[in-house]
Design a protein around this motif. Structure first.
Motif, PDB file in Angstrom:
ATOM      1  N   ALA A 107       0.844  -1.210   0.000  1.00  0.00           N
ATOM      2  CA  ALA A 107       0.000   0.000   0.000  1.00  0.00           C
ATOM      3  C   ALA A 107       0.870   1.247   0.000  1.00  0.00           C
ATOM      4  N   GLU A 108       0.399   2.280  -0.705  1.00  0.00           N
ATOM      5  CA  GLU A 108       1.088   3.568  -0.660  1.00  0.00           C
ATOM      6  C   GLU A 108       0.709   4.310   0.619  1.00  0.00           C
ATOM      7  N   ALA A 109       1.468   5.370   0.911  1.00  0.00           N
ATOM      8  CA  ALA A 109       1.192   6.179   2.103  1.00  0.00           C
ATOM      9  C   ALA A 109      -0.235   6.710   2.046  1.00  0.00           C
ATOM     10  N   GLY A 110      -0.930   6.617   3.168  1.00  0.00           N
ATOM     11  CA  GLY A 110      -2.303   7.071   3.246  1.00  0.00           C
ATOM     12  C   GLY A 110      -3.317   6.024   2.812  1.00  0.00           C
ATOM     13  N   SER A 111      -2.821   4.836   2.376  1.00  0.00           N
ATOM     14  CA  SER A 111      -3.704   3.740   1.990  1.00  0.00           C
ATOM     15  C   SER A 111      -3.314   2.485   2.759  1.00  0.00           C
ATOM     16  N   GLU A 112      -4.196   1.525   2.733  1.00  0.00           N
ATOM     17  CA  GLU A 112      -3.906   0.253   3.383  1.00  0.00           C
ATOM     18  C   GLU A 112      -4.448  -0.879   2.515  1.00  0.00           C
ATOM     19  N   PHE A 113      -3.769  -2.068   2.593  1.00  0.00           N
ATOM     20  CA  PHE A 113      -4.215  -3.254   1.859  1.00  0.00           C
ATOM     21  C   PHE A 113      -5.387  -3.878   2.594  1.00  0.00           C
ATOM     22  N   THR A 114      -6.464  -4.132   1.831  1.00  0.00           N
ATOM     23  CA  THR A 114      -7.673  -4.672   2.446  1.00  0.00           C
ATOM     24  C   THR A 114      -7.748  -6.185   2.320  1.00  0.00           C
ATOM     25  N   GLY A 115      -7.395  -6.741   1.129  1.00  0.00           N
ATOM     26  CA  GLY A 115      -7.456  -8.192   0.949  1.00  0.00           C
ATOM     27  C   GLY A 115      -7.452  -8.591  -0.507  1.00  0.00           C
ATOM     28  N   TRP A 116      -7.351  -9.938  -0.751  1.00  0.00           N
ATOM     29  CA  TRP A 116      -7.314 -10.520  -2.093  1.00  0.00           C
ATOM     30  C   TRP A 116      -8.692 -11.066  -2.474  1.00  0.00           C
ATOM     31  N   SER A 117      -8.952 -11.123  -3.784  1.00  0.00           N
ATOM     32  CA  SER A 117     -10.135 -11.803  -4.299  1.00  0.00           C
ATOM     33  C   SER A 117      -9.785 -12.425  -5.653  1.00  0.00           C
ATOM     34  N   GLY A 118     -10.718 -13.226  -6.200  1.00  0.00           N
ATOM     35  CA  GLY A 118     -10.448 -13.936  -7.454  1.00  0.00           C
ATOM     36  C   GLY A 118      -9.731 -15.237  -7.173  1.00  0.00           C
ATOM     37  N   SER A 119      -8.611 -15.486  -7.899  1.00  0.00           N
ATOM     38  CA  SER A 119      -7.842 -16.716  -7.703  1.00  0.00           C
ATOM     39  C   SER A 119      -7.001 -16.675  -6.441  1.00  0.00           C
ATOM     40  N   CYS A 120      -6.874 -15.481  -5.811  1.00  0.00           N
ATOM     41  CA  CYS A 120      -6.166 -15.333  -4.547  1.00  0.00           C
ATOM     42  C   CYS A 120      -7.185 -14.964  -3.461  1.00  0.00           C
ATOM     43  N   SER A 121      -6.853 -15.262  -2.214  1.00  0.00           N
ATOM     44  CA  SER A 121      -7.777 -14.954  -1.119  1.00  0.00           C
ATOM     45  C   SER A 121      -6.982 -14.645   0.140  1.00  0.00           C
ATOM     46  N   GLY A 122      -7.684 -14.012   1.101  1.00  0.00           N
ATOM     47  CA  GLY A 122      -7.064 -13.717   2.382  1.00  0.00           C
ATOM     48  C   GLY A 122      -6.689 -12.268   2.528  1.00  0.00           C
ATOM     49  N   ALA A 123      -6.306 -11.885   3.757  1.00  0.00           N
ATOM     50  CA  ALA A 123      -5.958 -10.503   4.071  1.00  0.00           C
ATOM     51  C   ALA A 123      -4.458 -10.301   4.203  1.00  0.00           C
ATOM     52  N   ASN A 124      -3.683 -11.380   4.101  1.00  0.00           N
ATOM     53  CA  ASN A 124      -2.228 -11.245   4.168  1.00  0.00           C
ATOM     54  C   ASN A 124      -1.734 -10.638   2.865  1.00  0.00           C
ATOM     55  N   PRO A 125      -0.949  -9.565   2.916  1.00  0.00           N
ATOM     56  CA  PRO A 125      -0.501  -8.937   1.662  1.00  0.00           C
ATOM     57  C   PRO A 125       0.434  -9.819   0.846  1.00  0.00           C
ATOM     58  N   VAL A 126       0.979 -10.889   1.423  1.00  0.00           N
ATOM     59  CA  VAL A 126       1.827 -11.847   0.685  1.00  0.00           C
ATOM     60  C   VAL A 126       1.036 -13.138   0.508  1.00  0.00           C
ATOM     61  N   THR A 127       0.835 -13.565  -0.732  1.00  0.00           N
ATOM     62  CA  THR A 127       0.049 -14.774  -1.014  1.00  0.00           C
ATOM     63  C   THR A 127       0.700 -15.563  -2.136  1.00  0.00           C
ATOM     64  N   ASN A 128       0.431 -16.864  -2.194  1.00  0.00           N
ATOM     65  CA  ASN A 128       0.982 -17.751  -3.230  1.00  0.00           C
ATOM     66  C   ASN A 128      -0.136 -18.235  -4.144  1.00  0.00           C
ATOM     67  N   VAL A 129       0.196 -18.372  -5.438  1.00  0.00           N
ATOM     68  CA  VAL A 129      -0.753 -18.893  -6.403  1.00  0.00           C
ATOM     69  C   VAL A 129      -0.007 -19.866  -7.321  1.00  0.00           C
ATOM     70  N   THR A 130      -0.566 -21.061  -7.536  1.00  0.00           N
ATOM     71  CA  THR A 130       0.045 -22.083  -8.387  1.00  0.00           C
ATOM     72  C   THR A 130      -0.550 -22.002  -9.784  1.00  0.00           C
ATOM     73  N   MET A 131       0.339 -21.930 -10.798  1.00  0.00           N
ATOM     74  CA  MET A 131      -0.103 -21.696 -12.168  1.00  0.00           C
ATOM     75  C   MET A 131      -0.409 -23.017 -12.885  1.00  0.00           C
ATOM     76  N   ASN A 132      -1.548 -23.641 -12.511  1.00  0.00           N
ATOM     77  CA  ASN A 132      -2.003 -24.826 -13.233  1.00  0.00           C
ATOM     78  C   ASN A 132      -3.229 -24.518 -14.086  1.00  0.00           C
ATOM     79  N   SER A 133      -3.538 -23.242 -14.240  1.00  0.00           N
ATOM     80  CA  SER A 133      -4.554 -22.742 -15.155  1.00  0.00           C
ATOM     81  C   SER A 133      -4.379 -21.233 -15.231  1.00  0.00           C
ATOM     82  N   VAL A 134      -5.177 -20.563 -16.057  1.00  0.00           N
ATOM     83  CA  VAL A 134      -5.162 -19.096 -16.084  1.00  0.00           C
ATOM     84  C   VAL A 134      -5.638 -18.594 -14.722  1.00  0.00           C
ATOM     85  N   ARG A 135      -4.919 -17.616 -14.155  1.00  0.00           N
ATOM     86  CA  ARG A 135      -5.260 -17.101 -12.829  1.00  0.00           C
ATOM     87  C   ARG A 135      -5.505 -15.596 -12.896  1.00  0.00           C
TER      88      ARG A 135
END
Length: 339
Positions: free
Chosen positions: A271-299
């Protein structure tokens, strides 16, 4: 294969005509194949033999297949035999005397370039036989098997198998097959790979292909890694960026990248100054700003940023020689106790 028989008169002009003549031969005894004294002689199948009587001129013919090699040979002889090969009652194309495996026997080897009748002229030479003795004429298909070889190219991996069995490449990439065998090759990519196409003696993009082994042939199967696209978007009223490991995504600017199938990609939302990360959606999920995604299809992964809330302290103090209470709306101040 198509078999064509050409009719017509036969020429009696041969380079070896005098050698075929045997004026001192005893009176000949007819054999079971008479009349076989012209080019319209006895039909033989390749792989068979016939016993004819010595002293008269005999003709046999067979139906050749283009590309096949035949051995025409006399055996079990008493006198001396000579062989000549003609095509469809035409001119002599091959001649042999004493080239057989027995003394004074004859042998012709011929690779067919036609399906017209192959006419074989046999003549006994000399008078050392007893009237009525026989000899054997045989026609044998001696076409050798041919190798079918498979090679693999490209940066991917896979195997090629054959039907009939013999090739499993991978391990066994060359197999001899009988002339004219129809072989089905099947290219199977390994996990995370794709079949690109055939080249060499095979062509096309279908992983299953037929090839006729009528000569030595080499087919190449090309394999390539399979790639999937990772798309990253950002949403919300805040501001931020997303980067990837392995490198490729730097969104802000570069929000799409192709990765080899099976690759695990780590996305980091900042997040830039004055903003905050809220969460992931779509092929990623969760509120942790670091997430893993495995490329076994279009993501497709979306990172949401929101504007951060700013807080300031409000303090209340009391003065004078009197007393009282100060409260707030919204709740928070109750001064007396909480000022």
């Amino acid at each position: 294969s198509t078999y064509n028989r050409v009719d017509g008169a036969f020429s009696t002009t041969y380079p070896f005509v005098q050698e075929w003549l045997n004026p001192d031969a005893p009176t000949c005894v007819d054999d079971e194949f008479e009349e076989d004294d012209t080019c319209f002689g006895t039909l033989m199948d390749a792989g068979t033999s016939q016993v004819h009587k010595h002293c008269d001129e005999d003709w046999v013919y067979f139906a050749p297949e283009v590309g096949h090699t035949y051995a025409i040979e006399t055996s079990n002889i008493v006198g001396d035999t000579k062989l000549a090969l003609h095509i469809a009652c035409g001119d002599e194309i091959l001649f042999d005397d004493d080239g057989g495996s027995e003394a004074l026997a004859s042998r012709i080897e011929w690779t067919a370039d036609t399906t017209l009748a192959a006419d074989v002229r046999i003549r006994q030479f000399g008078d050392s036989y007893v009237n009525g003795e026989g000899y054997t004429i045989s026609v044998t298909d001696i076409t050798p098997p041919y190798d079918l070889s498979v090679t693999k190219s490209g940066s991917g991996s896979g195997t090629v198998t054959s039907n009939p069995a013999g090739i499993n490449c991978g391990i066994d990439c060359t197999e001899p097959f009988e002339f004219g065998t129809l072989v089905t090759l099947t290219a199977t990519p390994d996990a995370g790979n794709q079949f690109v196409g055939w080249s060499g003696a095979c062509f096309g993009a279908n992983p299953v292909i037929d090839v006729t082994v009528d000569s030595t042939k080499i087919c190449d199967a090309e394999f390539a890694p399979l790639y999937y696209t990772l798309n990253v978007t950002t949403s919300g009223d805040g501001f931020g960026s997303v980067t990837s490991d392995p490198f490729g995504i730097d969104c802000g600017e570069d929000c799409e990248e192709d990765y080899v199938a099976g690759t695990q990609v780590t996305l980091t939302a900042s997040a830039e100054a004055g903003s905050e990360f809220t969460g992931w959606s779509g092929s990623c999920s969760g509120a942790n700003p670091v997430t893993n995604v495995t490329m076994n299809s279009v993501r497709d992964c979306d990172a949401e940023f929101s504007l951060a809330t700013s807080y300031y302290t409000l303090s209340v103090s009391k003065s004078g020689d009197g007393s009282g209470v100060v409260t707030s709306s919204p709740d928070g101040i109750d001064c007396g106790v909480d000022c």
